[in-house]
Write a protein that holds these residues in place. Structure first.
Motif, PDB file in Angstrom:
ATOM      1  N   ILE A  31      -0.240   8.529   7.335  1.00 55.73           N
ATOM      2  CA  ILE A  31      -0.281   7.232   7.073  1.00 55.73           C
ATOM      3  C   ILE A  31      -0.779   6.243   8.394  1.00 55.73           C
ATOM      4  O   ILE A  31      -1.528   5.458   8.109  1.00 55.73           O
ATOM      5  CB  ILE A  31       0.958   6.638   6.554  1.00 55.73           C
ATOM      6  CG1 ILE A  31       1.417   7.177   5.174  1.00 55.73           C
ATOM      7  CG2 ILE A  31       1.027   5.270   6.455  1.00 55.73           C
ATOM      8  CD1 ILE A  31       2.804   6.799   4.653  1.00 55.73           C
ATOM      9  N   HIS A  81       7.110   4.743  11.975  1.00 57.40           N
ATOM     10  CA  HIS A  81       6.852   3.363  11.376  1.00 57.40           C
ATOM     11  C   HIS A  81       6.940   2.416  12.541  1.00 57.40           C
ATOM     12  O   HIS A  81       6.170   1.368  12.711  1.00 57.40           O
ATOM     13  CB  HIS A  81       7.915   2.998  10.503  1.00 57.40           C
ATOM     14  CG  HIS A  81       8.208   1.334  10.328  1.00 57.40           C
ATOM     15  ND1 HIS A  81       7.361   0.927   9.329  1.00 57.40           N
ATOM     16  CD2 HIS A  81       8.968   0.545  10.656  1.00 57.40           C
ATOM     17  CE1 HIS A  81       7.851  -0.486   9.105  1.00 57.40           C
ATOM     18  NE2 HIS A  81       8.743  -0.579  10.002  1.00 57.40           N
ATOM     19  N   GLY A  88      -2.354   1.134  10.751  1.00 56.93           N
ATOM     20  CA  GLY A  88      -1.990   1.604   9.225  1.00 56.93           C
ATOM     21  C   GLY A  88      -0.982   0.516   8.792  1.00 56.93           C
ATOM     22  O   GLY A  88      -0.405  -0.038   9.398  1.00 56.93           O
ATOM     23  N   PRO A  89      -0.860   0.938   7.388  1.00 59.47           N
ATOM     24  CA  PRO A  89       0.291  -0.070   6.784  1.00 59.47           C
ATOM     25  C   PRO A  89       1.604   0.270   7.163  1.00 59.47           C
ATOM     26  O   PRO A  89       1.721   1.356   7.696  1.00 59.47           O
ATOM     27  CB  PRO A  89      -0.036   0.499   5.478  1.00 59.47           C
ATOM     28  CG  PRO A  89      -0.564   1.916   5.360  1.00 59.47           C
ATOM     29  CD  PRO A  89      -1.227   1.895   6.295  1.00 59.47           C
ATOM     30  N   LYS A 154       4.921  -1.317  -9.936  1.00 59.45           N
ATOM     31  CA  LYS A 154       3.611  -0.636  -9.148  1.00 59.45           C
ATOM     32  C   LYS A 154       3.559   0.884  -9.002  1.00 59.45           C
ATOM     33  O   LYS A 154       4.659   1.310  -9.612  1.00 59.45           O
ATOM     34  CB  LYS A 154       3.705  -1.479  -7.538  1.00 59.45           C
ATOM     35  CG  LYS A 154       3.764  -2.858  -7.672  1.00 59.45           C
ATOM     36  CD  LYS A 154       2.744  -3.393  -6.648  1.00 59.45           C
ATOM     37  CE  LYS A 154       2.464  -5.006  -7.060  1.00 59.45           C
ATOM     38  NZ  LYS A 154       2.321  -5.767  -5.835  1.00 59.45           N
ATOM     39  N   ASP A 160       2.463  -0.871  -3.603  1.00 58.13           N
ATOM     40  CA  ASP A 160       0.968  -0.665  -3.626  1.00 58.13           C
ATOM     41  C   ASP A 160       0.776   0.711  -2.547  1.00 58.13           C
ATOM     42  O   ASP A 160      -0.117   1.321  -3.003  1.00 58.13           O
ATOM     43  CB  ASP A 160       0.257  -1.797  -3.293  1.00 58.13           C
ATOM     44  CG  ASP A 160       0.091  -2.735  -4.270  1.00 58.13           C
ATOM     45  OD1 ASP A 160       0.077  -4.117  -4.266  1.00 58.13           O
ATOM     46  OD2 ASP A 160       0.087  -2.385  -5.565  1.00 58.13           O
ATOM     47  N   GLN A 161       1.519   0.879  -1.867  1.00 62.13           N
ATOM     48  CA  GLN A 161       1.443   1.554  -0.542  1.00 62.13           C
ATOM     49  C   GLN A 161       2.684   2.760  -0.827  1.00 62.13           C
ATOM     50  O   GLN A 161       3.797   2.396  -1.331  1.00 62.13           O
ATOM     51  CB  GLN A 161       1.468   1.237   0.581  1.00 62.13           C
ATOM     52  CG  GLN A 161       0.464   0.097   0.835  1.00 62.13           C
ATOM     53  CD  GLN A 161      -0.849   0.719   1.189  1.00 62.13           C
ATOM     54  OE1 GLN A 161      -1.060   1.926   1.471  1.00 62.13           O
ATOM     55  NE2 GLN A 161      -1.812  -0.060   1.176  1.00 62.13           N
ATOM     56  N   ILE A 162       2.236   3.980  -0.455  1.00 62.95           N
ATOM     57  CA  ILE A 162       3.651   4.781  -0.214  1.00 62.95           C
ATOM     58  C   ILE A 162       4.431   4.404   0.971  1.00 62.95           C
ATOM     59  O   ILE A 162       3.787   3.868   2.010  1.00 62.95           O
ATOM     60  CB  ILE A 162       3.254   6.381  -0.353  1.00 62.95           C
ATOM     61  CG1 ILE A 162       2.491   6.842   0.906  1.00 62.95           C
ATOM     62  CG2 ILE A 162       2.502   6.809  -1.458  1.00 62.95           C
ATOM     63  CD1 ILE A 162       2.271   8.277   1.107  1.00 62.95           C
ATOM     64  N   GLY A 163       5.750   4.579   0.664  1.00 63.31           N
ATOM     65  CA  GLY A 163       6.708   4.008   1.969  1.00 63.31           C
ATOM     66  C   GLY A 163       7.820   5.106   1.956  1.00 63.31           C
ATOM     67  O   GLY A 163       7.541   6.211   1.749  1.00 63.31           O
ATOM     68  N   ASP A 166       9.224   6.974  -0.937  1.00 65.08           N
ATOM     69  CA  ASP A 166       8.119   7.883  -1.537  1.00 65.08           C
ATOM     70  C   ASP A 166       8.286   9.119  -0.732  1.00 65.08           C
ATOM     71  O   ASP A 166       8.118  10.526  -1.195  1.00 65.08           O
ATOM     72  CB  ASP A 166       6.717   7.213  -1.523  1.00 65.08           C
ATOM     73  CG  ASP A 166       6.693   6.064  -2.390  1.00 65.08           C
ATOM     74  OD1 ASP A 166       6.782   4.823  -2.066  1.00 65.08           O
ATOM     75  OD2 ASP A 166       6.682   6.037  -3.564  1.00 65.08           O
ATOM     76  N   HIS A 206      -2.398  11.210  -3.332  1.00 72.03           N
ATOM     77  CA  HIS A 206      -2.525  10.474  -2.091  1.00 72.03           C
ATOM     78  C   HIS A 206      -3.133  10.964  -0.858  1.00 72.03           C
ATOM     79  O   HIS A 206      -2.788  12.198  -0.585  1.00 72.03           O
ATOM     80  CB  HIS A 206      -1.221   9.706  -1.661  1.00 72.03           C
ATOM     81  CG  HIS A 206      -1.268   8.483  -0.858  1.00 72.03           C
ATOM     82  ND1 HIS A 206      -1.605   8.734   0.502  1.00 72.03           N
ATOM     83  CD2 HIS A 206      -1.185   7.222  -1.142  1.00 72.03           C
ATOM     84  CE1 HIS A 206      -1.754   7.463   1.124  1.00 72.03           C
ATOM     85  NE2 HIS A 206      -1.431   6.612  -0.017  1.00 72.03           N
TER      86      HIS A 206
END
Lengths: 237, 245
Positions: A31, A81, A88-89, A154, A160-163, A166, A206
């Motif tokens: 990610i 993270h 990235g997100p 969602k 909207d994004q995998i986190g 997930d 994904h």
């Protein structure tokens, strides 16, 4: 996104392809588009590098970032993270309450939901398999309900994004499928857990996930080997 | 003073951010559902007290749990549960991180990502390797107790290395890890007495014992501890039963 090899050596991940805990770290690194060297441990043996980088638990995964060693899969995910926050997100939700909910469900998944699944995979004699399968199914019902509340319509737990959630839950999907095949049962299904069935398809497709989830036929063969060597699983050398 | 500008259909309204924020703080409603002898609930109390957050403590009878508790934590049906602005959060280590992220005064977690990972690792280690073993050592006897005491001591040995040379796990001040494993300082000695066994040998573990003294001498930590006599009576009654928390 293909596994990255031969980076400048700054980031290494000690792990093994079948481990859902290792898969968590790989998805998080993907990610964030972090290049890393993936160093595979041999099943049943602990390398010197593993013993040196995680002397306390002596377990994979271990993320080695420069001179820093980080162990425990979801702690590694949170580290990724934070350490690559500008790349990235984000992986964790932004609001404290949403983070607390994600962390809560991860604790549930690791401490309550996964043990009966692991016991099925290893063929342990602790209780009848039907009871273990029932516990797994009950947990999936809770997670279905959690998904409906958390995703807010969602695609993913993370929106909207995998986190974080997930990754934590999705890392077990290949093993879940393996148990479905080897035991001839249905666990995640569009009739019983429709939201999770949809989420599962999207998650597995994904970019950050698809190349790190192991193929089911390979896992089935691996699980047979695991059952034949349960002692080594519980007490590796 | 910074300003928040809100535009509505009547035009632009300028609101003084500080006043708005203080108004919201006064409306904050913090409740803790707890059981007085719970080491998990104590963590939450310490964190709230260190941050100076006002809260209402609701004592649960864990043998006769309220319907409200069962609604707030339907998955585990356990204390502690923190309810903030009507939103429930369960699992004490999760609650600690929530408290630290919500109330920024007296930060508990270090800023550096590696040090944060380090603190989380040791909190997780104590939770999984020491807590169950110490609990088992308290409530068992004979060979089963001996095995549990040895497991607990092995875990303490590793934590001893971690605290050597430091006043607190958070270095100069009490931090996340001190609070997360603070139960060691008060609950293990109680369990040692109830179970007639010894885990925290001061000769083997001088650094942890020094930390215990430092930790318990902090007024905020000490002032909120449950009465030791009550704890001894309670844990004697629980000695042969599974964890009720």
């Amino acid at each position: 996104m293909a596994e990255k090899k031969n980076s400048n050596g700054e980031v290494k991940l000690l792990g093994a392809w079948p481990s859902p805990f290792v898969i968590r770290a790989r998805i998080a690194l993907n990610i964030k588009s972090v290049e890393y060297d993936f160093i595979e441990e041999t099943f049943g043996k602990r390398s010197q590098l593993l013993l040196k980088s995680n002397p306390v638990n002596k377990q994979i995964p271990v993320l080695i970032h420069g001179h820093k060693c980080i162990a425990e899969s979801m702690i590694i995910v949170q580290y990724i993270h934070e350490a690559w926050s500008s790349s990235g997100p984000p992986i964790l939700p932004s609001l404290p309450y949403d983070r607390a909910i994600a962390r809560f469900w991860l604790t549930y998944i690791d401490d309550k939901w996964f043990p009966p699944l692991k016991s099925i995979v290893l063929g342990l004699d602790t209780e009848p398999i039907e009871e273990k399968l029932e516990k797994v199914r009950e947990g999936l019902v809770l997670l279905e309900d959690a998904f409906n509340k958390i995703s807010k319509g969602k695609d993913f737990f993370g929106g909207d994004q995998i986190g974080y959630l997930d990754i934590g839950f999705g890392s077990f999907l290949a093993w879940l499928k393996t148990v479905e095949v080897t035991e001839g049962v249905s666990l995640v299904h569009e009739t019983t857990t429709p939201a999770l069935a949809k989420w599962l398809q999207k998650f597995c497709a994904h970019d950050a996930v698809k190349d790190v989830l192991p193929p089911i036929d390979k896992l089935i063969a691996f699980s047979k080997m695991l059952r034949a060597n349960v002692d080594l699983v519980i007490n590796p050398k | 003073m910074s300003y928040m500008i809100v535009k509505d259909e009547k035009g632009i309204i300028e609101v003084k951010w500080q006043i708005w924020r203080k108004t919201m703080e006064r409306r904050e409603d913090v409740k803790l559902f707890n059981f007085h002898a719970s080491p998990f609930g104590q963590r939450v109390i310490w964190a709230l007290k260190l941050k100076g957050v006002d809260y209402e403590c609701i004592e649960e009878d864990i043998f006769n749990k309220s319907n409200l508790l069962l609604e707030l934590n339907p998955v585990h049906k356990k204390v502690p549960v923190l309810v903030h602005c009507n939103k429930p959060i369960a699992e004490s280590l999760v609650i600690l991180e929530y408290i630290d992220e919500t109330w920024k005064q007296y930060p508990l977690m270090p800023q550096n990502p590696y040090q944060r990972a380090h603190a989380r690792f040791w909190a997780n280690f104590a939770e999984h390797k020491l807590l169950d073993a110490a609990w088992m050592a308290m409530r068992s006897s004979g060979e089963e107790q001996e095995k549990a005491v040895n497991e607990a001591r092995e875990a303490v040995e590793k934590i001893e290395e971690e605290i050597k040379g430091k006043r607190f796990f958070g270095r100069d001040n009490i931090g996340f890890l001190d609070i997360a494993i603070g139960w060691i300082s008060y609950w293990i000695p109680v369990w040692e007495e109830v179970g007639s066994m010894k885990i925290l040998d001061p000769l083997k573990f001088p650094a942890i014992n020094a930390w215990i003294t430092n930790f318990l001498s902090h007024p905020t930590i000490n002032d909120t501890l449950p009465q030791r006599d009550n704890m001894i009576v309670y844990y004697h009654s629980r000695r042969k039963e599974v964890s009720p928390f």
